[in-house]
Design an enzyme around this catalytic site. Structure first.
Site, mmCIF file in Angstrom:
data_model
loop_
_atom_site.group_PDB
_atom_site.id
_atom_site.type_symbol
_atom_site.label_atom_id
_atom_site.label_comp_id
_atom_site.label_asym_id
_atom_site.label_seq_id
_atom_site.Cartn_x
_atom_site.Cartn_y
_atom_site.Cartn_z
ATOM 1 N N ASP A 8 41.516 55.852 39.109
ATOM 2 C CA ASP A 8 42.389 54.734 38.741
ATOM 3 C C ASP A 8 43.300 55.269 37.639
ATOM 4 O O ASP A 8 42.899 55.342 36.481
ATOM 5 C CB ASP A 8 41.562 53.546 38.243
ATOM 6 C CG ASP A 8 42.432 52.378 37.818
ATOM 7 O OD1 ASP A 8 43.489 52.154 38.449
ATOM 8 O OD2 ASP A 8 42.073 51.693 36.841
ATOM 9 N N GLU A 67 44.625 55.381 43.496
ATOM 10 C CA GLU A 67 45.384 54.145 43.701
ATOM 11 C C GLU A 67 46.871 54.457 43.796
ATOM 12 O O GLU A 67 47.389 55.281 43.042
ATOM 13 C CB GLU A 67 45.121 53.178 42.544
ATOM 14 C CG GLU A 67 45.707 51.803 42.760
ATOM 15 C CD GLU A 67 45.284 50.843 41.665
ATOM 16 O OE1 GLU A 67 44.335 50.089 41.896
ATOM 17 O OE2 GLU A 67 45.902 50.875 40.589
ATOM 18 N N ASP A 139 38.133 50.155 34.118
ATOM 19 C CA ASP A 139 38.871 51.250 34.760
ATOM 20 C C ASP A 139 37.957 52.113 35.628
ATOM 21 O O ASP A 139 38.359 52.576 36.695
ATOM 22 C CB ASP A 139 39.583 52.105 33.707
ATOM 23 C CG ASP A 139 40.661 51.315 32.978
ATOM 24 O OD1 ASP A 139 41.635 50.902 33.640
ATOM 25 O OD2 ASP A 139 40.528 51.092 31.761
#
Length: 173
Positions: A8, A67, A139
């Site tokens: 992430d 991502e 996160d």
């Protein structure tokens, strides 16, 4: 058996999560955050690159899932996020890992069942799916969710390919 590293990305905090997939069984291997406390962007990018490289060396993943960039309201933030993603991807490519990208909405849909899920819902489902004793940091949970998404998507692709192969074999006979 496959080991998947989920990332992430962020210019200040980059979450990571590592899971093992054996068939449909997912096992938690590790997670955490790369925190960049320095102010200048080039130094932060260097820390992200070094951190991701260290994680790859430690866990020896087979796949790298990250991502995709979303359109942020602040162009400066979007550019910094893109640069953080870039150095993380370069770290993976330098280790010859295949890179897969997933939209945040797809990750939430896969893990929670709702594409607009809240961070707390993602944390809860990651905890449940990986049988963790507590919710991971936000996160890190997002990174684990990205890795989980890769497992589900790759499993579905393999099943579809197998079905097509069986169909083709049936037609050839």
């Amino acid at each position: 058996m496959s080991i998947i590293l989920g990332i992430d990305p962020g210019s200040r905090i980059t979450g990571y999560g590592v899971i093992r997939q054996v068939g449909r069984q997912l096992t938690y291997l590790g997670s955490g955050c790369i925190r960049t406390k320095v102010d200048d962007l080039p130094s932060r990018l260097k820390l992200i690159y070094a951190g991701v490289t260290e994680i790859i060396t430690q866990f020896q993943p087979d796949y790298f899932a990250i991502e995709q960039v979303f359109m942020a309201k602040n162009a400066d933030s979007a550019l910094k996020l893109g640069q953080a993603r870039g150095v993380a991807i370069v770290a993976a490519v330098n280790q010859e890992l295949p890179v897969f990208e997933y939209a945040a909405r797809q990750v939430k849909q896969t893990v929670v069942g709702i594409g607009s899920a809240e961070k707390s819902q993602v944390q809860h489902m990651v905890r449940t799916l990986l049988k963790l004793p507590a919710n991971p940091q936000a996160d890190a949970a997002d990174a684990l969710a990205i890795a989980i998404t890769h497992c589900h998507v790759s499993q579905n692709v393999m099943q579809m390919s197998e079905s097509r192969l069986n169909l083709a074999r049936g037609r050839l006979r």
